[in-house]
Design an enzyme around this catalytic site. Sequence first.
Site: not given
Length: 329
Positions: A86-87, A134-135, A152, A154-155, A158, A247
């Site tokens: 998706k990137d 989108r979310r 923003r 990384n996982v 977040r 975007c």
Amino acid sequence: MSEHQLGAAAPLRLGTRGSKLAMAQSGQVAEALTARTGRPVELVEVVTAGDRSSAPVHRLGVGVFVSALRDALVAGTIDFAVHSYKDLPTATAAGLHIAAVPPRQDPRDALIARDGKTLAELAPGANVGTGALRRIAQLHALGLQLSVTPIRGNVDTRLARVLGPEADLDAVVLARAGLARLDRTDVITETLDPMLMLPAPAQGALAVECRVDDPDLVELLATLDDAPSRAAVIAERAMLATLEAGCSAPVAAYAELAEGETGDEIYLRGAVISPDGTRDIRLSRTGTPADAAEIGKALAAELLDLGADSILGPQGHDGPGTQQFGSTE
């Protein structure tokens, strides 16, 4: 190429971003390729513009997470690259080829909330973090009176906003695929039904890319390709490309393959949602996997006929091939 030649050859250089998630998914591709072909693979970290910036993803421009990898491919400093599909901008890159789409991870979004809560259990005013427009748009469209905070990182960064000692959010929404690749699905409090939160086009899919002028490598990488995953992604991204949505426009798509009366069928759902969630257009279309691209184009045309243009607005039209919807993280 014989097994002897493969075994004797130098390791293939796989270019990857340096984040924990990117390294994990690239490592998984490397292991799969070695297992199938016997060819050794080494990971080569490439720093992208998106990795160097802390700005919101939708302000960074097109291809921020992939352009450096593609430059390295063209320069020959790496042999192939693994991207979160998706990137990728929807336009093809000259001289490069998507040689494989490995089996897709679950493309749905996931909620990670304090106290194990589901989305419906969050109190009005609860602060939910996510990096994707989108979310954000779809959370607003649910009418739950949630407060949505763009984030923003990384996982781990977040997740720390909800689960860490200095947590400042009630919940975050992430791609389930990223959590699965990091073996962190244990933190998920709810995997969100696509009827509530339609995924981004190509979410959960990887793109394995190499140079067109390396036919031996193209053939080697093709052993990783999963036809159903590729067909689903083709349908979703054809819809995205036809909409020419930039975007700053929340666009969602999800294609599923199922057995029909006369063979496999693709069921594609697509949506265009205003950023504040007050307007949305949602449609679906079916067809055969062989017609995946045409299904996506036709669904986009129907969305446009019903007024998607008025939701996308002039800022949403950056021209063909310029879509950039942010990292899987």
